[in-house]
Design a protein around this motif. Sequence first.
Motif, PDB file in Angstrom:
ATOM      1  N   PHE A 114       0.826  -1.205   0.000  1.00  0.00           N
ATOM      2  CA  PHE A 114       0.000   0.000   0.000  1.00  0.00           C
ATOM      3  C   PHE A 114       0.864   1.261   0.000  1.00  0.00           C
ATOM      4  O   PHE A 114       0.580   2.217  -0.731  1.00  0.00           O
ATOM      5  CB  PHE A 114      -0.955  -0.008   1.204  1.00  0.00           C
ATOM      6  N   LEU A 115       1.905   1.264   0.785  1.00  0.00           N
ATOM      7  CA  LEU A 115       2.790   2.431   0.844  1.00  0.00           C
ATOM      8  C   LEU A 115       3.491   2.665  -0.494  1.00  0.00           C
ATOM      9  O   LEU A 115       3.678   3.812  -0.913  1.00  0.00           O
ATOM     10  CB  LEU A 115       3.819   2.285   1.962  1.00  0.00           C
ATOM     11  N   MET A 116       3.851   1.584  -1.166  1.00  0.00           N
ATOM     12  CA  MET A 116       4.467   1.716  -2.489  1.00  0.00           C
ATOM     13  C   MET A 116       3.466   2.357  -3.460  1.00  0.00           C
ATOM     14  O   MET A 116       3.835   3.216  -4.261  1.00  0.00           O
ATOM     15  CB  MET A 116       4.914   0.353  -3.002  1.00  0.00           C
ATOM     16  N   VAL A 121       1.779   7.378  -6.687  1.00  0.00           N
ATOM     17  CA  VAL A 121       0.867   8.426  -7.162  1.00  0.00           C
ATOM     18  C   VAL A 121       1.298   9.832  -6.733  1.00  0.00           C
ATOM     19  O   VAL A 121       0.677  10.803  -7.142  1.00  0.00           O
ATOM     20  CB  VAL A 121      -0.603   8.173  -6.744  1.00  0.00           C
ATOM     21  N   ARG A 122       2.351   9.923  -5.953  1.00  0.00           N
ATOM     22  CA  ARG A 122       2.875  11.241  -5.576  1.00  0.00           C
ATOM     23  C   ARG A 122       3.576  11.858  -6.790  1.00  0.00           C
ATOM     24  O   ARG A 122       4.205  11.140  -7.566  1.00  0.00           O
ATOM     25  CB  ARG A 122       3.895  11.121  -4.433  1.00  0.00           C
ATOM     26  N   GLU A 128       9.776   8.521   0.895  1.00  0.00           N
ATOM     27  CA  GLU A 128      10.102   9.277   2.108  1.00  0.00           C
ATOM     28  C   GLU A 128       9.201  10.495   2.299  1.00  0.00           C
ATOM     29  O   GLU A 128       9.148  11.054   3.386  1.00  0.00           O
ATOM     30  CB  GLU A 128      11.577   9.681   2.136  1.00  0.00           C
ATOM     31  N   ASN A 129       8.488  10.896   1.265  1.00  0.00           N
ATOM     32  CA  ASN A 129       7.574  12.040   1.372  1.00  0.00           C
ATOM     33  C   ASN A 129       6.114  11.631   1.563  1.00  0.00           C
ATOM     34  O   ASN A 129       5.238  12.495   1.609  1.00  0.00           O
ATOM     35  CB  ASN A 129       7.723  12.952   0.148  1.00  0.00           C
ATOM     36  N   VAL A 130       5.861  10.344   1.677  1.00  0.00           N
ATOM     37  CA  VAL A 130       4.511   9.866   1.960  1.00  0.00           C
ATOM     38  C   VAL A 130       4.203  10.180   3.424  1.00  0.00           C
ATOM     39  O   VAL A 130       5.020   9.938   4.313  1.00  0.00           O
ATOM     40  CB  VAL A 130       4.389   8.349   1.684  1.00  0.00           C
ATOM     41  N   LYS A 131       3.046  10.745   3.663  1.00  0.00           N
ATOM     42  CA  LYS A 131       2.640  11.137   5.015  1.00  0.00           C
ATOM     43  C   LYS A 131       1.574  10.181   5.553  1.00  0.00           C
ATOM     44  O   LYS A 131       0.694   9.736   4.825  1.00  0.00           O
ATOM     45  CB  LYS A 131       2.086  12.568   5.022  1.00  0.00           C
ATOM     46  N   THR A 132       1.654   9.922   6.837  1.00  0.00           N
ATOM     47  CA  THR A 132       0.718   9.016   7.498  1.00  0.00           C
ATOM     48  C   THR A 132      -0.726   9.455   7.294  1.00  0.00           C
ATOM     49  O   THR A 132      -1.601   8.625   7.016  1.00  0.00           O
ATOM     50  CB  THR A 132       1.050   8.918   9.002  1.00  0.00           C
ATOM     51  N   SER A 176      12.062   4.173   3.366  1.00  0.00           N
ATOM     52  CA  SER A 176      12.821   5.333   2.891  1.00  0.00           C
ATOM     53  C   SER A 176      14.319   5.056   2.877  1.00  0.00           C
ATOM     54  O   SER A 176      15.055   5.609   2.065  1.00  0.00           O
ATOM     55  CB  SER A 176      12.543   6.544   3.782  1.00  0.00           C
ATOM     56  N   GLU A 177      14.756   4.162   3.759  1.00  0.00           N
ATOM     57  CA  GLU A 177      16.184   3.824   3.839  1.00  0.00           C
ATOM     58  C   GLU A 177      16.667   3.087   2.607  1.00  0.00           C
ATOM     59  O   GLU A 177      17.881   3.049   2.344  1.00  0.00           O
ATOM     60  CB  GLU A 177      16.454   3.008   5.101  1.00  0.00           C
ATOM     61  N   ILE A 178      15.753   2.479   1.841  1.00  0.00           N
ATOM     62  CA  ILE A 178      16.147   1.773   0.619  1.00  0.00           C
ATOM     63  C   ILE A 178      15.370   2.320  -0.584  1.00  0.00           C
ATOM     64  O   ILE A 178      15.119   1.605  -1.562  1.00  0.00           O
ATOM     65  CB  ILE A 178      15.971   0.248   0.740  1.00  0.00           C
ATOM     66  N   ALA A 179      15.012   3.584  -0.527  1.00  0.00           N
ATOM     67  CA  ALA A 179      14.202   4.207  -1.581  1.00  0.00           C
ATOM     68  C   ALA A 179      14.820   4.014  -2.970  1.00  0.00           C
ATOM     69  O   ALA A 179      14.102   3.759  -3.941  1.00  0.00           O
ATOM     70  CB  ALA A 179      13.996   5.688  -1.290  1.00  0.00           C
ATOM     71  N   ASP A 180      16.139   4.097  -3.065  1.00  0.00           N
ATOM     72  CA  ASP A 180      16.786   3.930  -4.362  1.00  0.00           C
ATOM     73  C   ASP A 180      16.584   2.525  -4.926  1.00  0.00           C
ATOM     74  O   ASP A 180      16.452   2.346  -6.136  1.00  0.00           O
ATOM     75  CB  ASP A 180      18.278   4.250  -4.256  1.00  0.00           C
TER      76      ASP A 180
END
Length: 184
Positions: A114-116, A121-122, A128-132, A176-180
């Motif tokens: 879900f977070l992916m 869609v951002r 790392e810029n996804v907000k709760t 976010s630590e493995i965003a790349d």
Amino acid sequence: MKTREDAEKLLKEYTKSDSLLKHAYAVEQAMRSYASEFGEDVEKWGITGLLHDFDYEQYPSADQHPFKGAEILKNNAYPQDVIDAVLSHADYTGVKRESLMAKTLFAVDELCGFLMACAYVRPDRKIENVKTKSVKKKLKDKSFAKGVNRDDIEKGIIELDVDKDGHIEFVIKSLSEIADKLEV
């Protein structure tokens, strides 16, 4: 215990889809982060996350996944607690989530997907810029990421006995630590 390299080789033997590989890496990362948080075996938890869906591409039906994967793991001498966690991440297997590792796997699996989707869609596509707050709003929108089982996300939070906002924030920070590597 098998090494992470052994596990990744097994993953790539059965999984070719870029999106499924990214999902495996995301769940691995979340599991590693929680293992560290809980003072557990980071390598074992990471491997469990990495391999939880490795059989899905070749055996997608409920009568095969994750049962085929469990057989393969057993034949490759993976520990029983890893196999049990993999089996228990799908409610229909009938395998109860008894260990903290199994409960954590269930709690992060659907949430990672879900977070992916939320990051995808951002405009900047940055996890790392996804907000709760945004995640919780999107969870209520049944047309968004329809394939994600919201009931499993809620059940996972309850079983792991964690705060919903804190859990979402923790997993976002972890990914976010493995965003790349995830490159949404």
